[in-house]
Design a protein around this motif. Structure first.
Motif, PDB file in Angstrom:
ATOM      1  N   THR A  63       0.863  -1.170   0.000  1.00  0.00           N
ATOM      2  CA  THR A  63       0.000   0.000   0.000  1.00  0.00           C
ATOM      3  C   THR A  63       0.907   1.230   0.000  1.00  0.00           C
ATOM      4  O   THR A  63       1.830   1.308   0.805  1.00  0.00           O
ATOM      5  N   THR A  64       0.651   2.188  -0.910  1.00  0.00           N
ATOM      6  CA  THR A  64       1.484   3.383  -0.984  1.00  0.00           C
ATOM      7  C   THR A  64       0.641   4.638  -1.106  1.00  0.00           C
ATOM      8  O   THR A  64      -0.498   4.601  -1.564  1.00  0.00           O
ATOM      9  N   GLY A  65       1.234   5.736  -0.699  1.00  0.00           N
ATOM     10  CA  GLY A  65       0.561   7.015  -0.839  1.00  0.00           C
ATOM     11  C   GLY A  65       1.387   8.138  -0.271  1.00  0.00           C
ATOM     12  O   GLY A  65       2.556   7.954   0.095  1.00  0.00           O
ATOM     13  N   THR A  66       0.765   9.310  -0.204  1.00  0.00           N
ATOM     14  CA  THR A  66       1.420  10.483   0.360  1.00  0.00           C
ATOM     15  C   THR A  66       0.522  11.097   1.426  1.00  0.00           C
ATOM     16  O   THR A  66      -0.699  10.936   1.402  1.00  0.00           O
ATOM     17  N   THR A  67       1.161  11.796   2.351  1.00  0.00           N
ATOM     18  CA  THR A  67       0.432  12.595   3.325  1.00  0.00           C
ATOM     19  C   THR A  67       1.106  13.955   3.399  1.00  0.00           C
ATOM     20  O   THR A  67       2.338  14.034   3.398  1.00  0.00           O
ATOM     21  N   VAL A  68       0.291  15.016   3.447  1.00  0.00           N
ATOM     22  CA  VAL A  68       0.795  16.375   3.580  1.00  0.00           C
ATOM     23  C   VAL A  68       0.321  16.922   4.926  1.00  0.00           C
ATOM     24  O   VAL A  68      -0.870  16.890   5.234  1.00  0.00           O
ATOM     25  N   PHE A  69       1.308  17.399   5.722  1.00  0.00           N
ATOM     26  CA  PHE A  69       1.049  17.989   7.033  1.00  0.00           C
ATOM     27  C   PHE A  69       1.296  19.491   6.953  1.00  0.00           C
ATOM     28  O   PHE A  69       2.404  19.912   6.616  1.00  0.00           O
ATOM     29  N   SER A 116       7.010  25.291   6.167  1.00  0.00           N
ATOM     30  CA  SER A 116       6.209  25.013   4.973  1.00  0.00           C
ATOM     31  C   SER A 116       5.596  23.624   5.139  1.00  0.00           C
ATOM     32  O   SER A 116       5.967  22.881   6.060  1.00  0.00           O
ATOM     33  N   PRO A 117       4.676  23.233   4.255  1.00  0.00           N
ATOM     34  CA  PRO A 117       4.076  21.906   4.385  1.00  0.00           C
ATOM     35  C   PRO A 117       5.123  20.784   4.328  1.00  0.00           C
ATOM     36  O   PRO A 117       6.151  20.907   3.661  1.00  0.00           O
ATOM     37  N   LEU A 118       4.850  19.718   5.066  1.00  0.00           N
ATOM     38  CA  LEU A 118       5.659  18.501   5.060  1.00  0.00           C
ATOM     39  C   LEU A 118       4.927  17.480   4.210  1.00  0.00           C
ATOM     40  O   LEU A 118       3.750  17.181   4.465  1.00  0.00           O
ATOM     41  N   LYS A 119       5.595  16.946   3.185  1.00  0.00           N
ATOM     42  CA  LYS A 119       4.983  15.933   2.325  1.00  0.00           C
ATOM     43  C   LYS A 119       5.812  14.658   2.435  1.00  0.00           C
ATOM     44  O   LYS A 119       7.020  14.681   2.206  1.00  0.00           O
ATOM     45  N   ILE A 120       5.141  13.565   2.816  1.00  0.00           N
ATOM     46  CA  ILE A 120       5.827  12.285   2.949  1.00  0.00           C
ATOM     47  C   ILE A 120       5.233  11.259   1.981  1.00  0.00           C
ATOM     48  O   ILE A 120       4.056  11.320   1.643  1.00  0.00           O
ATOM     49  N   LEU A 121       6.081  10.356   1.547  1.00  0.00           N
ATOM     50  CA  LEU A 121       5.676   9.181   0.771  1.00  0.00           C
ATOM     51  C   LEU A 121       5.787   8.003   1.712  1.00  0.00           C
ATOM     52  O   LEU A 121       6.825   7.813   2.354  1.00  0.00           O
ATOM     53  N   TRP A 122       4.725   7.213   1.826  1.00  0.00           N
ATOM     54  CA  TRP A 122       4.767   6.032   2.697  1.00  0.00           C
ATOM     55  C   TRP A 122       4.463   4.786   1.876  1.00  0.00           C
ATOM     56  O   TRP A 122       3.706   4.814   0.921  1.00  0.00           O
ATOM     57  N   ILE A 123       5.111   3.711   2.283  1.00  0.00           N
ATOM     58  CA  ILE A 123       4.909   2.404   1.648  1.00  0.00           C
ATOM     59  C   ILE A 123       4.746   1.384   2.759  1.00  0.00           C
ATOM     60  O   ILE A 123       5.636   1.227   3.605  1.00  0.00           O
ATOM     61  N   TYR A 124       3.612   0.713   2.765  1.00  0.00           N
ATOM     62  CA  TYR A 124       3.348  -0.358   3.729  1.00  0.00           C
ATOM     63  C   TYR A 124       3.561  -1.698   3.048  1.00  0.00           C
ATOM     64  O   TYR A 124       3.167  -1.887   1.893  1.00  0.00           O
ATOM     65  N   ALA A 125       4.119  -2.632   3.777  1.00  0.00           N
ATOM     66  CA  ALA A 125       4.415  -3.958   3.233  1.00  0.00           C
ATOM     67  C   ALA A 125       3.216  -4.894   3.368  1.00  0.00           C
ATOM     68  O   ALA A 125       3.362  -6.069   3.721  1.00  0.00           O
ATOM     69  N   ALA A 126       2.021  -4.377   3.088  1.00  0.00           N
ATOM     70  CA  ALA A 126       0.797  -5.182   3.172  1.00  0.00           C
ATOM     71  C   ALA A 126      -0.314  -4.509   2.380  1.00  0.00           C
ATOM     72  O   ALA A 126      -0.301  -3.292   2.188  1.00  0.00           O
ATOM     73  N   GLY A 127      -1.264  -5.297   1.956  1.00  0.00           N
ATOM     74  CA  GLY A 127      -2.452  -4.771   1.303  1.00  0.00           C
ATOM     75  C   GLY A 127      -3.506  -4.353   2.306  1.00  0.00           C
ATOM     76  O   GLY A 127      -4.275  -3.433   2.058  1.00  0.00           O
ATOM     77  N   ASP A 128      -3.569  -5.036   3.441  1.00  0.00           N
ATOM     78  CA  ASP A 128      -4.486  -4.693   4.533  1.00  0.00           C
ATOM     79  C   ASP A 128      -3.666  -4.054   5.641  1.00  0.00           C
ATOM     80  O   ASP A 128      -2.837  -4.724   6.271  1.00  0.00           O
ATOM     81  N   VAL A 129      -3.896  -2.779   5.889  1.00  0.00           N
ATOM     82  CA  VAL A 129      -3.096  -2.025   6.855  1.00  0.00           C
ATOM     83  C   VAL A 129      -4.004  -1.526   7.971  1.00  0.00           C
ATOM     84  O   VAL A 129      -5.116  -1.063   7.719  1.00  0.00           O
ATOM     85  N   THR A 130      -3.505  -1.617   9.209  1.00  0.00           N
ATOM     86  CA  THR A 130      -4.207  -1.040  10.350  1.00  0.00           C
ATOM     87  C   THR A 130      -3.286  -0.049  11.054  1.00  0.00           C
ATOM     88  O   THR A 130      -2.065  -0.097  10.900  1.00  0.00           O
ATOM     89  N   ARG A 131      -3.907   0.847  11.818  1.00  0.00           N
ATOM     90  CA  ARG A 131      -3.171   1.805  12.642  1.00  0.00           C
ATOM     91  C   ARG A 131      -3.649   1.623  14.074  1.00  0.00           C
ATOM     92  O   ARG A 131      -4.861   1.634  14.330  1.00  0.00           O
ATOM     93  N   THR A 132      -2.713   1.459  14.992  1.00  0.00           N
ATOM     94  CA  THR A 132      -3.036   1.377  16.413  1.00  0.00           C
ATOM     95  C   THR A 132      -2.490   2.614  17.096  1.00  0.00           C
ATOM     96  O   THR A 132      -1.280   2.885  17.036  1.00  0.00           O
ATOM     97  N   PHE A 133      -3.384   3.386  17.707  1.00  0.00           N
ATOM     98  CA  PHE A 133      -2.991   4.610  18.388  1.00  0.00           C
ATOM     99  C   PHE A 133      -2.392   4.252  19.743  1.00  0.00           C
ATOM    100  O   PHE A 133      -3.026   3.581  20.562  1.00  0.00           O
ATOM    101  N   THR A 134      -1.166   4.688  19.975  1.00  0.00           N
ATOM    102  CA  THR A 134      -0.427   4.337  21.189  1.00  0.00           C
ATOM    103  C   THR A 134      -1.150   4.808  22.440  1.00  0.00           C
ATOM    104  O   THR A 134      -1.234   4.069  23.425  1.00  0.00           O
ATOM    105  N   GLU A 135      -1.678   6.028  22.427  1.00  0.00           N
ATOM    106  CA  GLU A 135      -2.306   6.613  23.614  1.00  0.00           C
ATOM    107  C   GLU A 135      -3.533   5.832  24.078  1.00  0.00           C
ATOM    108  O   GLU A 135      -3.738   5.639  25.271  1.00  0.00           O
ATOM    109  N   THR A 136      -4.362   5.360  23.131  1.00  0.00           N
ATOM    110  CA  THR A 136      -5.619   4.702  23.493  1.00  0.00           C
ATOM    111  C   THR A 136      -5.611   3.191  23.292  1.00  0.00           C
ATOM    112  O   THR A 136      -6.464   2.499  23.836  1.00  0.00           O
ATOM    113  N   GLY A 137      -4.688   2.692  22.455  1.00  0.00           N
ATOM    114  CA  GLY A 137      -4.675   1.269  22.119  1.00  0.00           C
ATOM    115  C   GLY A 137      -5.702   0.894  21.063  1.00  0.00           C
ATOM    116  O   GLY A 137      -5.798  -0.268  20.671  1.00  0.00           O
ATOM    117  N   GLU A 138      -6.458   1.884  20.573  1.00  0.00           N
ATOM    118  CA  GLU A 138      -7.480   1.624  19.559  1.00  0.00           C
ATOM    119  C   GLU A 138      -6.821   1.294  18.219  1.00  0.00           C
ATOM    120  O   GLU A 138      -5.889   1.983  17.792  1.00  0.00           O
TER     121      GLU A 138
END
Length: 134
Positions: free
Chosen positions: A38-44, A101-123
């Motif tokens: 899975t790949t994409g970009t995020t702009v902060f 200025s804006p921060l633009k990142i390219l991310w690549i995940y080594a999976a087709g099904d990706v999850t995010r677990t938030f450290t603060e809540t464990g969700e």
């Protein structure tokens, strides 16, 4: 869903993550059938950051534009354009825009099904779902 080999960046609709942060899915579920990654970009915008989190798979993040403070497993490292990182699955991390200025990142995940677990809540939420906000 597309089977095309070329995905023009301008054709990718942004996913609003909150506080002006936008992500664009380049390759992944919903765009191609059974993707091996899975790949994409995020702009902060200036001063924005991702919350501390981890994923169910390995991740590579490359800074395309701007300056970032990467925090990986408690270690902070300043990064600039074309600096890259490798973050193993389940490793807590985040990126903070420390530039003027804006921060633009390219991310690549080594999976087709990706999850995010938030450290603060464990969700744990599916990647780019309504719960996957900053």
């Amino acid at each position: 869903m597309t089977t095309e080999a070329i995905v023009p960046y301008a054709s990718i609709l942004p996913f609003a993550r909150g506080d002006g942060v936008e992500t664009r899915l380049m390759i992944g579920r919903g765009r191609v059938e059974n993707p091996p990654f899975t790949t994409g970009t995020t702009v902060f915008p200036t001063g924005m950051k991702a919350p501390m989190h981890s994923h169910n798979c390995d991740e590579q993040v490359t800074i395309l534009e701007g300056r970032a403070m990467a925090e990986v497993a408690g270690v902070q490292t300043e990064l600039g354009p074309m600096d890259t990182s490798f973050i193993p699955a389940e490793m807590p991390h985040r990126f903070v825009n420390i530039g003027d200025s804006p921060l633009k990142i390219l991310w690549i995940y080594a999976a087709g099904d990706v999850t995010r677990t938030f450290t603060e809540t464990g969700e744990t939420v599916p990647h780019l779902s309504s719960g996957d906000q900053v």
